[in-house]
Write an enzyme that holds these catalytic residues in place. Structure first.
Site, PDB file in Angstrom:
ATOM      1  N   ASP A 126       0.579  -1.162  -0.065  1.00 60.33           N
ATOM      2  CA  ASP A 126       0.022  -0.113  -0.021  1.00 60.33           C
ATOM      3  C   ASP A 126       0.849   1.331  -0.128  1.00 60.33           C
ATOM      4  O   ASP A 126       2.032   1.217   0.481  1.00 60.33           O
ATOM      5  CB  ASP A 126      -1.070   0.167   1.265  1.00 60.33           C
ATOM      6  CG  ASP A 126      -2.011  -0.909   1.281  1.00 60.33           C
ATOM      7  OD1 ASP A 126      -2.197  -1.520   0.234  1.00 60.33           O
ATOM      8  OD2 ASP A 126      -2.558  -1.047   2.405  1.00 60.33           O
ATOM      9  N   LYS A 127       0.170   2.356  -0.538  1.00 56.12           N
ATOM     10  CA  LYS A 127       0.770   3.861  -0.576  1.00 56.12           C
ATOM     11  C   LYS A 127       1.355   3.950   1.082  1.00 56.12           C
ATOM     12  O   LYS A 127       2.296   4.510   1.310  1.00 56.12           O
ATOM     13  CB  LYS A 127      -0.040   4.660  -0.987  1.00 56.12           C
ATOM     14  CG  LYS A 127       0.467   6.260  -0.786  1.00 56.12           C
ATOM     15  CD  LYS A 127      -0.778   7.161  -0.968  1.00 56.12           C
ATOM     16  CE  LYS A 127      -0.326   8.568  -0.647  1.00 56.12           C
ATOM     17  NZ  LYS A 127      -1.675   9.380  -1.086  1.00 56.12           N
TER      18      LYS A 127
END
Length: 357
Positions: free
Chosen positions: A164-165
Site C-alpha cells: 500500500d501507499k
C-alpha cells in the site's frame, strides 16, 4: 516481446481494480496443429509469438511459466501434434508511458538480478489515476535504465509485488526477465517469506493464531476488501499472527503471510475484531478500545498525529535467489513514525500496568 509477469500484494484501497497477487494469468494458449513435425519448444514458440527473443522464452521456461499439457518441461522438449502450450505470468500488463524521476531510493541490497527497496510510507508504488508521478516505479525507471519493461512503458516495470501507499517496508524488484518469472513463481507457490509488523486495536484472545478466510471485494463498498469465511466469494487467504507486545488497549503483532491477497492483513485483522491502528479504510482511525475520558482521547489523538497512517510495516522478506539458488533474507527497521506511535503505546501500557499493581 513476452510480457514480464507481475504480482500484487496489499493494494491501495482507491486503486483496487483487478486480480489479487498470488495468481498467475494465462497470456498465451497454443494448441499444436495435427500435422506439426517435432520441433524444439523454444523454436516453435519463437515462430508463433511475435517479437519474442529466444533468451526471454528460455527464461520463462526455466522459471516454469511455460507448460505443455499442464506439465513443467525443458526448452529442449519437442512439441508434438495436439500438445497444449500455455504461458502463464502474473497480472496482465497495462501500457502507459512511465517518466523516469530522480527520486532517492532506500536500497538495502542490489546485484545483477534484483534489488531490495525499503519503501517509505506515503509513496505510491506505481502510476495510476491521480498519481502519475512521484511513484516508486518512476524512481525505478530512473535508477535502472535496463529494467525489464513491456514495450518501454509497462506500468509496473520490474515489480513482482507491491504494498500500500501508506504501508512502509520491503519490496523485491526484478532486474532481468529470468528473475521476474522466477520470483513470480515463488509468490505463486507461497514459498516467499513475508513478515509484517502491525499495531492493532485491542489484544487478540489467543497470543498466536491463524486467520483463514476468503478475501474479496466488499459487496457494500468496492473500495474495501471483506472476509468471506464460508468461501462463497473471494479467494483463499491465510495469515499467521503472533502478539509481540500487549499494551492493554492496543498490541503489537507479527503477521506472516501464507497468501498475499489485496489488503490481506488489514481485512483479516478487522475480521478478527482488531483493526489496524489509524487505518481509516477499515475503521481503525477511531477510538475502539479504552476509556472515554478527555485525557485518553487526547492521548489517542496525539498518537494518531505521531503515526498518521495505518500502522503496518513490511518488516522482512526471504526467498530463493533466482540465479544462486541460495536462501536470502532481509530485515528492515521500523520507520520513525511507527516507532513514535509504538513508544507512546508502550509508555501508556506501562502506566496502566503500574496502576493495576
Amino acid at each position: 516481446m513476452l510480457e514480464p509477469g507481475h504480482l500484487r500484494e496489499d493494494e491501495d484501497a482507491d486503486e483496487i481494480s483487478g486480480p489479487d497477487s498470488d495468481e498467475l494469468f494465462e497470456h498465451h494458449r497454443i494448441q499444436v496443429d495435427k500435422g506439426q513435425a517435432l520441433l524444439r519448444l523454444d523454436k516453435f514458440l519463437m515462430d508463433r509469438l511475435p517479437n519474442v527473443t529466444r533468451n526471454k522464452l528460455q527464461g520463462a521456461i526455466k522459471a516454469e511459466s511455460v507448460r505443455v499439457n499442464g506439465n513443467v518441461i525443458k526448452a529442449s522438449y519437442r512439441v508434438k501434434p495436439l500438445d497444449v502450450i500455455t504461458i502463464t505470468l502474473a497480472n496482465p500488463p497495462r501500457e502507459t508511458d512511465v517518466l523516469p524521476e530522480n527520486i532517492p531510493l532506500d536500497i538495502m541490497f542490489e546485484d545483477s538480478e534484483l534489488l531490495i527497496v525499503n519503501k517509505p510510507a506515503g509513496m505510491v508504488v506505481h502510476p495510476a489515476y491521480n498519481n502519475w508521478t512521484g511513484t516508486l516505479v518512476n524512481a525505478l525507471v530512473y535508477h535502472l535504465q535496463n529494467l525489464p519493461t513491456h514495450r518501454n512503458g509497462e506500468i509496473r516495470p520490474g515489480l513482482v509485488h507491491r504494498i500500500d501507499k501508506d504501508t512502509s517496508g520491503l519490496l523485491v524488484i526484478a532486474k532481468t526477465e529470468l528473475s521476474m518469472a522466477y520470483l513470480a513463481r515463488q509468490f505463486y507457490d507461497h514459498s516467499i517469506e513475508r513478515t509484517y509488523y502491525a499495531l492493532v486495536w485491542g489484544v487478540p484472545a489467543q497470543p498466536k493464531g491463524t486467520i483463514v478466510g476468503h478475501i474479496g471485494r466488499s459487496l457494500k463498498d468496492r473500495k474495501v476488501m471483506a472476509v468471506y469465511p464460508d468461501g462463497e466469494f473471494g479467494k483463499p487467504a491465510v495469515t499467521h499472527y503472533e502478539v509481540l507486545e500487549d499494551f492493554s488497549y492496543c498490541s503489537l503483532i507479527k503477521c506472516n503471510l501464507e497468501t498475499g491477497r489485496t489488503h490481506q492483513i488489514r481485512a483479516h485483522m478487522k475480521y478478527l475484531g482488531h483493526p489496524l491502528f489509524n487505518d481509516a479504510t477499515y475503521g481503525g482511525d477511531k477510538i475502539l478500545k479504552g476509556q472515554q475520558t478527555g485525557s485518553y482521547k487526547a492521548f489517542v489523538q496525539n498518537t494518531f498525529e505521531a503515526l498518521p497512517r495505518q500502522a503496518l510495516h513490511a518488516k522482512s522478506l526471504g526467498f530463493v535467489h533466482p540465479v544462486s539458488h541460495e536462501n536470502i533474507h532481509f530485515e528492515s527497521d521500523l520507520p520513525e513514525d511507527f516507532k513514535a506511535g509504538l513508544e507512546r503505546w508502550r509508555q501508556y501500557g506501562n502506566m496502566l500496568a503500574t496502576r493495576s499493581n
